[in-house]
Design a protein around this motif. Structure first.
Motif, PDB file in Angstrom:
ATOM      1  N   GLU A 249     -25.028  18.848  -5.551  1.00  0.00           N
ATOM      2  CA  GLU A 249     -25.419  19.616  -4.865  1.00  0.00           C
ATOM      3  C   GLU A 249     -24.444  21.073  -5.153  1.00  0.00           C
ATOM      4  N   ASN A 250     -25.344  22.025  -4.654  1.00  0.00           N
ATOM      5  CA  ASN A 250     -25.220  23.686  -5.045  1.00  0.00           C
ATOM      6  C   ASN A 250     -24.721  23.491  -7.296  1.00  0.00           C
ATOM      7  N   VAL A 279     -29.752  18.815  -3.636  1.00  0.00           N
ATOM      8  CA  VAL A 279     -29.933  19.982  -2.888  1.00  0.00           C
ATOM      9  C   VAL A 279     -29.178  21.142  -3.377  1.00  0.00           C
ATOM     10  N   ASN A 280     -29.514  22.986  -3.020  1.00  0.00           N
ATOM     11  CA  ASN A 280     -30.042  23.593  -3.446  1.00  0.00           C
ATOM     12  C   ASN A 280     -29.780  23.433  -4.806  1.00  0.00           C
ATOM     13  N   ASN A 309     -34.052  21.652  -0.943  1.00  0.00           N
ATOM     14  CA  ASN A 309     -33.820  23.680  -1.968  1.00  0.00           C
ATOM     15  C   ASN A 309     -33.602  24.014  -3.246  1.00  0.00           C
TER      16      ASN A 309
END
Ligand SMILES: *[C@@H]1O[C@H](CO)[C@@H](O)[C@H](O)[C@H]1NC(C)=O
Length: 417
Positions: A249-250, A279-280, A309
């Motif tokens: 994530e991120n 995600v991201n 994303n």
């Protein structure tokens, strides 16, 4: 009054003295100032019996140095001095530590060059950092996996016994506020570095090198980790330059040079019916040379969860076999994968400002799932031509809902959303 001034003056002199000897890093336990604003205590592995001659096993000395530094209430530096080669076997360097800790690798850490020198314990890790908050590794030195002996017996090359599963060179498990910068990782036994269950990670200025033919030598592998930055890295290996796996994530990666290797990949996700989420993720500014893939997302049939994303932008492809790929029917197994209903959902993916040459005709390949088609895929300003200019590159799509923005070459195969 007078004595106060004397105390003040001597304190000032002491601080100045400590600052001025700051360059003398060989003195174990001295407090340094000047390298950073914070004062640090230095633990030189030589003081803990390390030979640094590339022949004697220094595993225990390094573990002892780590233990001393880790229990220091003052910010600690573990120093691997310049010009020394430390032979080390499997080792786990664990936290939690009392204070932040820096591993300053100015010399070389090397794995045993002979199989017989490896400890018999089956362990898939060479150097493992476990549960450390505030670890920095820097120093410009080298971490050499001496991978050759493992590549020869790789299960990837020959799955018949006695093939051996090779260790990952560096594993960061459950670390927080981790920084790695200015290091050379070479010839890892298998994955060069794996970041697992970590958060707030900054990776910069790594040079990762292994032969293009070395099996499974991924550069940077990331899984179950949040808030990760990777920048200014050069990665030349026999597998993915970066593999971004389940639970990421991120993640922001920028200024990555990749090749030889398999490219920058998200996945594979959802193998053996597993649930995955990514995600991201942004990959911004990358150069890929002669790699098998460029920007890739791969998922197995039968998986669950999602990858969403995701941005791949500002990439230059030089003779990349599959520059842009989404493959929801990924199958890396000896037997064919059967058709399955469920799949990891792939959505909201942007491929933007991607140019260069494709080594195969299929420059853009969107092979999505029948039951869970990928959607929200955007191609914006893409220009990929066939290497050598003989013939034209093309794109293929299955079950992909995508749109284009700006100019996209080769012509997209279908447009819809
Ligand atoms: C992903 O990014 C969006 C937009 O910046 C943010 O709102 C969201 O919380 C992020 N998701 C996760 C899981 O961090």
């Amino acid at each position: 009054m007078g004595s106060n001034i004397v105390v003040f003056l001597s304190a000032t002199l002491l601080v100045f003295f400590l600052w001025s000897v700051g360059a003398d890093k060989d003195i174990n336990g001295i407090t340094l100032r000047g390298r950073s604003l914070e004062s640090k205590k230095v633990f030189n592995v030589r003081r803990y019996g390390a030979h640094g001659d590339g022949r004697h096993d220094d595993t225990r000395s390094i573990a002892k140095t780590w233990a001393a530094a880790c229990s220091s209430s003052q910010s600690a530096v573990v120093l691997i001095p310049r010009g020394k080669r430390h032979l080390i076997n499997h080792v786990t360097l664990s936290g939690p530590c009392k204070s932040s800790i820096m591993l300053m690798i100015e010399g070389t850490l090397m794995a045993p060059p002979k199989g017989s020198h490896w400890s018999k314990k089956t362990n898939r890790h060479w150097i493992m950092f476990n549960d450390v908050d505030g670890l920095t590794i820097a120093g410009g030195g080298t971490i050499d996996g001496n991978g050759k002996i493992w590549w020869q017996n790789s299960c990837k090359t020959n799955s018949r016994p006695p093939c051996k599963q090779a260790p990952t060179a560096l594993t960061f498990y459950s670390c927080k506020n981790l920084k790695l910068e200015n290091l050379k990782l070479v010839n890892s036994q298998q994955i060069h570095m794996s970041v697992e269950d970590c958060s707030h990670v900054k990776i910069a200025r790594l040079s990762i090198t292994a032969p293009g033919t070395s099996p499974n030598t991924d550069g940077i592998h990331i899984t179950r980790s949040k808030h990760v930055q990777v920048r200014d890295c050069t990665i030349k290996t026999g597998d993915d330059c970066m593999s971004i796996e389940d639970g990421t994530e991120n993640l922001h990666a920028s200024n990555i040079v990749c090749g030889p290797g398999h490219g920058i990949s998200i996945g594979s996700l959802g193998d053996r019916g597993s649930r995955a989420h990514v995600v991201n993720v942004t990959v911004d500014t990358a150069w890929l040379y002669g790699t098998a893939n460029g920007a890739r997302i791969k998922t197995w049939q039968g998986g669950r969860g999602y990858a969403k994303n995701i941005v791949f932008e500002n990439m230059v492809m030089g003779d990349v076999r599959n520059p842009i790929v989404i493959d929801q029917n990924y199958c890396d197994s000896a037997t064919p994968c059967r058709k399955q209903k469920s799949a990891v959902e792939v959505s909201n993916v942007l491929f933007k400002n991607i140019r260069g040459t494709s080594a195969s005709k299929e420059a853009i390949k969107l092979r999505c799932s029948t039951s869970v088609p990928c959607h929200g895929i955007t191609l914006e300003n893409v220009k990929l031509t066939l290497k050598g200019g003989d013939g034209v590159a093309k794109s293929t799509c299955e079950n992909a809902k995508w749109r284009k923005s700006g100019t996209v070459t080769p012509q997209p195969c279908t447009i819809g959303n």
